[in-house]
Write an enzyme that holds these catalytic residues in place. Structure first.
Site, PDB file in Angstrom:
ATOM      1  N   LYS A   1     -41.290  -5.611  -5.556  1.00 53.14           N
ATOM      2  CA  LYS A   1     -41.626  -5.056  -4.235  1.00 53.14           C
ATOM      3  C   LYS A   1     -40.782  -5.744  -3.158  1.00 53.14           C
ATOM      4  CE  LYS A   1     -45.642  -3.519  -1.559  1.00 53.14           C
ATOM      5  NZ  LYS A   1     -45.415  -2.060  -1.732  1.00 53.14           N
TER       6      LYS A   1
ATOM      7  N   TYR B   1     -42.547  -8.303  -0.250  1.00 56.62           N
ATOM      8  CA  TYR B   1     -43.668  -8.122   0.660  1.00 56.62           C
ATOM      9  C   TYR B   1     -44.877  -7.552  -0.069  1.00 56.62           C
ATOM     10  CZ  TYR B   1     -43.087  -3.013   0.918  1.00 56.62           C
ATOM     11  OH  TYR B   1     -43.030  -1.676   0.620  1.00 56.62           O
TER      12      TYR B   1
ATOM     13  N   GLU C   1     -41.453   8.250  -8.436  1.00 59.35           N
ATOM     14  CA  GLU C   1     -42.606   7.957  -7.581  1.00 59.35           C
ATOM     15  C   GLU C   1     -42.340   8.506  -6.196  1.00 59.35           C
ATOM     16  OE1 GLU C   1     -42.990   3.681  -7.456  1.00 59.35           O
ATOM     17  OE2 GLU C   1     -40.822   3.417  -7.260  1.00 59.35           O
TER      18      GLU C   1
ATOM     19  N   LEU D   1     -42.750   1.054  -9.011  1.00 60.53           N
ATOM     20  CA  LEU D   1     -43.544  -0.080  -8.575  1.00 60.53           C
ATOM     21  C   LEU D   1     -44.841  -0.125  -9.372  1.00 60.53           C
ATOM     22  CD1 LEU D   1     -43.777  -2.394  -6.478  1.00 60.53           C
ATOM     23  CD2 LEU D   1     -45.103  -0.792  -5.084  1.00 60.53           C
TER      24      LEU D   1
END
Length: 286
Positions: free
Chosen positions: A150, A32, A182, A206
Site C-alpha cells: 500500500k 499509508y 481491482e 491490494l
C-alpha cells in the site's frame, strides 16, 4: 483547525512541516493506511496495523519509533479533533538524509517520517450512494507490479477516478489481460447465481482489510465465495457487483461501461453484506 501528528509532535495543521527532501515527496517512497472511525471508535485497526507492518517489510523500510504507540496516537487524534465518524490517515516514509538520491538513505542514521491526520465524515456509514449504487467504467491497469504494497504511488488511480468522472460515472475498475484486477481504491466483486466472485490474493491486488473481513462474514453467513480472476465481460453479465474499502465499506455497483447489472438497483447480496459488515465491525471497534 485540526490537530495533526508529525514525528512525535501533535501540532495545528498549519504548523506541520516535513523536509522537501523527504523521499515520499521526491520518490513516492512511502506507505499509508486509512482507518475508518464510527461512533468515535476505530474499525479494523489491528488489520490495518498488520498490513502497515507488511508494507514496511516488503520495502525494507524501518518502522517508525512510535510504531508500538500507533493505537494511542490514533485515539488521541480522534479525541482532540472530536471525530465521531470519519477517517484517520497514516503515512510512513523512508525519510531523508538531506539530499535527493536514488539510493536509499542509511537506516542507521535516517529516521522514517511518520504523519497522521483525521478527516471528519459525518454519516459515513449512511452514505446515500449505498442506496443508489456506483456506475463504473473499465480502464487499462497501468500500475507497477507490486499492488499488494500500500504505497503512496497513487497518480494512476487518481487519473482513473478522473476518467470516470469525465464519463459521468463514479469510479473505474482496472483491467489486465481482459480480467478485472481491482478498483482505483477498492477491491472488486461480482455476484452470479448468488456466488460471490473476486480475484484471489497475489501481487496483482491490494490485500484489502475490509475485503478479508467481508469474505469471512460472507462465509459465516453461508454465502458461496469463489476467489479467481473474472473478465470484464463476466462482470457486465453479472447479477450484481460491489466494491469494498475501508472508507466505503461495502458499496453496490449497478452499471459497468453503460451496461446495467440486474435491475439497475443495489442487489440483495451487496446490501446484506454491508449490513453484516457494519454490525460486526462495530462490535469489535476500538
Amino acid at each position: 483547525m485540526r490537530t495533526v501528528y508529525v514525528n512525535g509532535d501533535y501540532l495545528p495543521e498549519t504548523e506541520a512541516k516535513i523536509s522537501i527532501f523527504d523521499r515520499a515527496f521526491l520518490m513516492a517512497d512511502g506507505v499509508y493506511e486509512v482507518t475508518s472511525v464510527l461512533g468515535g471508535k476505530l474499525i479494523d485497526f489491528d488489520g490495518h496495523l498488520a498490513r502497515l507492518e507488511r508494507s514496511l517489510n516488503e520495502l525494507d523500510m524501518k518502522k517508525p519509533a512510535a510504531f508500538d504507540d500507533l493505537l494511542e496516537i490514533h485515539r488521541e487524534l480522534v479525541r482532540v479533533n472530536e471525530i465521531e465518524d470519519g477517517l484517520v490517515y497514516l503515512q510512513v516514509t523512508r525519510g531523508s538524509d538531506g539530499d535527493r538520491d536514488f539510493v536509499f538513505p542509511d537506516p542507521e542514521t535516517t529516521e522514517p517520517t511518520l504523519v497522521l491526520f483525521t478527516q471528519s465524515k459525518p454519516g459515513l456509514a449512511n452514505s446515500p450512494q449505498a442506496g443508489k449504487g456506483l456506475k463504473i467504467i473499465s480502464i487499462d491497469d497501468l500500475r507497477w507490479g507490486r499492488r499488494d504494497i500500500k504505497t503512496v504511488q497513487l497518480l494512476y488511480p487518481s487519473m482513473g477516478k478522473m476518467m470516470a468522472k469525465k464519463a459521468g460515472c463514479d469510479d473505474a475498475w482496472m483491467i489486465e489481460d481482459g480480467h478485472v484486477t481491482e478498483g482505483t481504491s477498492n477491491n472488486a466483486y461480482i455476484v452470479k447465481g448468488n456466488k460471490i466472485i473476486t480475484r484471489q490474493l497475489s501481487n496483482d491486488i491490494l490485500h484489502g482489510i475490509t475485503r478479508a473481513a467481508v469474505l469471512r462474514f460472507a462465509r459465516e453467513a453461508q454465502m458461496e465465495v469463489e476467489e479467481r480472476p473474472f473478465t470484464i465481460d463476466e462482470a457486465k453479465a453479472a447479477d450484481e457487483g460491489f466494491i469494498t474499502s475501508a472508507s466505503a465499506f461495502v458499496m453496490p455497483v449497478v452499471e459497468i461501461d453503460g451496461q446495467t447489472l440486474g435491475d439497475g438497483a443495489p442487489g440483495p447480496v451487496a446490501r446484506r453484506l454491508r449490513e453484516i459488515y457494519l454490525d460486526e465491525s462495530l462490535k469489535t471497534a476500538v
